[in-house]
Design a protein around this motif. Sequence first.
Motif, short mmCIF file in Angstrom:
data_model
loop_
_atom_site.label_atom_id
_atom_site.label_comp_id
_atom_site.label_asym_id
_atom_site.label_seq_id
_atom_site.Cartn_x
_atom_site.Cartn_y
_atom_site.Cartn_z
N ASP A 13 -1.14 -10.26 -6.03
CA ASP A 13 -0.90 -9.00 -6.74
C ASP A 13 -1.32 -7.92 -5.62
O ASP A 13 -2.57 -7.78 -5.43
CB ASP A 13 -1.43 -8.96 -7.99
N ASP A 14 -0.15 -7.21 -5.29
CA ASP A 14 -0.49 -5.85 -4.39
C ASP A 14 -1.36 -6.48 -3.02
O ASP A 14 -2.05 -5.63 -2.58
CB ASP A 14 -1.55 -4.98 -5.14
N LEU A 15 -0.72 -7.35 -2.57
CA LEU A 15 -1.36 -7.87 -1.22
C LEU A 15 -0.68 -7.05 0.00
O LEU A 15 0.69 -6.98 0.02
CB LEU A 15 -1.07 -9.51 -1.01
N VAL A 28 6.83 -2.26 -7.63
CA VAL A 28 5.62 -2.20 -8.48
C VAL A 28 5.85 -3.41 -9.21
O VAL A 28 6.85 -4.30 -9.36
CB VAL A 28 5.33 -1.14 -9.48
N CYS A 29 4.48 -3.91 -10.04
CA CYS A 29 4.26 -5.15 -10.50
C CYS A 29 5.50 -5.78 -11.49
O CYS A 29 6.15 -6.86 -11.19
CB CYS A 29 2.99 -5.29 -11.12
N GLY A 30 5.54 -5.08 -12.61
CA GLY A 30 6.39 -5.62 -13.86
C GLY A 30 7.72 -5.93 -13.57
O GLY A 30 8.19 -6.99 -13.77
N SER A 49 3.70 -11.83 -2.09
CA SER A 49 2.98 -10.78 -2.95
C SER A 49 4.26 -10.24 -3.86
O SER A 49 5.35 -10.26 -3.64
CB SER A 49 2.42 -9.76 -2.11
N ASP A 50 3.80 -9.70 -4.83
CA ASP A 50 4.71 -9.05 -5.94
C ASP A 50 5.33 -7.62 -5.47
O ASP A 50 6.14 -7.32 -6.02
CB ASP A 50 4.11 -8.91 -7.48
N ASN A 51 4.58 -7.06 -4.62
CA ASN A 51 5.04 -5.77 -4.16
C ASN A 51 4.17 -5.44 -2.86
O ASN A 51 3.15 -6.12 -2.66
CB ASN A 51 5.09 -4.61 -5.09
N GLY A 52 4.39 -4.34 -2.19
CA GLY A 52 3.67 -3.95 -1.03
C GLY A 52 2.30 -3.51 -1.69
O GLY A 52 1.77 -3.30 -2.60
N ALA A 104 3.79 2.49 0.97
CA ALA A 104 3.03 1.38 0.16
C ALA A 104 3.49 1.03 -1.02
O ALA A 104 4.64 1.51 -1.27
CB ALA A 104 1.63 2.14 0.03
N LYS A 105 2.93 0.30 -1.80
CA LYS A 105 3.21 0.08 -3.40
C LYS A 105 3.86 1.21 -3.90
O LYS A 105 3.36 2.35 -3.65
CB LYS A 105 2.27 -0.41 -4.11
N SER A 106 5.03 1.08 -4.59
CA SER A 106 5.76 1.85 -5.38
C SER A 106 6.74 2.79 -4.49
O SER A 106 7.91 3.27 -5.06
CB SER A 106 5.02 2.91 -5.96
CA CA Z 1 1.54 -5.80 -7.93
#
Ligand code: CA
Length: 471
Positions: free
Chosen positions: A48-50, A87-89, A300-303, A319-321
């Motif tokens: 998660d978020d790796l 992002v995650c969800g 990973s589920d996202n960046g 980055a993430k998002s």
């Molecule tokens: Ca995530």
Amino acid sequence: MKKIVLISSILFALILGCRGVKNAQKKNHNSISTTKITKPNVIVIMADDLGYNDVSFNGSKQIPTPNIDRIANEGVKFTNGYVSYSVCGPSRAGFITGRYQQRFGFERNPQYDPSDVNMGLPQDEKTIADRLGSVGYKSGIIGKWHLGANVKNHPLNRGFNEFFGHLGGGHQYFSNMWTIEDSYAINTESQSYRTWLMRDHKPVDPVTTPKYITEEFADESVAFVERNKDNPFFLFLSYNAPHGPLQATQKYLDRFPNISNKKRKTYAAMVSALDDGVGLLLDKLEELKLDDNTIVFFLSDNGGPESKNASDNGILRGAKSSVYEGGFRVPFAIRWKGQIKKGVFDKPVSSLDIMATAVALSGAKTNPAKPLDGVNLIPYLNGEKKEQPHENIYLRKFDQKRFAVRNNEYKLIVIKGRKELYNLENDISETTNIAKESPEQVKKIDEIRKAWNKELIDPIFKGLVHLKKKR
Ligand code: CA
């Protein structure tokens, strides 16, 4: 990217000497079994978020990940592996259905609300566990769910036979922080981080789970495989690490005496703990002689959200998002010993391919009215299919009015109508916008984007983003 891979291959050949390469190829070739495996076990290990650059198989010098590397080095490393959201969800909703989640309106991180059945994965979408269950697999999820906190969206009501973990989007890592017994009695994100873990439908007294959460999940994954060794199984090992809050035990912190930045040091420790857990699981597969019969994915589920958890996306921008590569190009590898050749695959692949691969190999049926967006990767990895698995990789972020479409080496980004074009083959870091120089490419890919967008619906539930002020 191809050039980089080619140059690396040449250097590798020079280092090994020609004979070494020939031997290596021969060995690889011979190691591929002609025995057709039916109903292989499927394990998906999701971090998660790796950050893209935070596994040593992608070049990290700072955080050694020898166990995660086993998946990449004994299998195939994807250098252009994407998730379906940044992002995650929504990313998890895409992976678990094998469909772009914007097709069914899951385009925001859901609010934690057990009273709202619509705040999560729509009831008429099928999960990978539903599909594999229909052909005799036993499915388990260990760790983070994040696809809805209403009981109708509980993993056991979405195709899984076993669940050990938490319903929300993240968790405190130490059990002395878990002060809330009933996961259904709360309705805020921060409370959801402090619930007791659940085993199936039952809250688990934290007194019985005193280990660091990453170690709990690792041990549970080993036990799951042990329990299911005689039947086909699907395991979704959904680590909440290294998502915030940044928390680690001394054992793992001590591995990084040379990192002075406290955040980065804790993050590195969290990744290292996760890597140990992957090692325990792979050792168990080996011990039970399940290697040849088990496909293992790691991603990973996202960046990495670099500023939040001190992750590192390396040369990738954003980055993430983000709609830049750092948002949704992730560390990604597959291993299937004896069935796919070791190597590097540099054509774009997607987390949506996991479902398509699993159903193709297991013989599970899918619903033609809800077609999958992924492909079975195995024929591509074995060289039976030479073309690229995906003509286009898509991302839409409805609330931000942002899109990204990757078409071959080109990537079009649209931000509130403004268009940017990058050539990822010679500009992986997306430094130079060439939209003005290549109007025909912009036009072509924008048409592709518009056609895809017509297939999507608007988000069906409000998200965490709408709660920001209250949190
Ligand atoms: Ca995530």
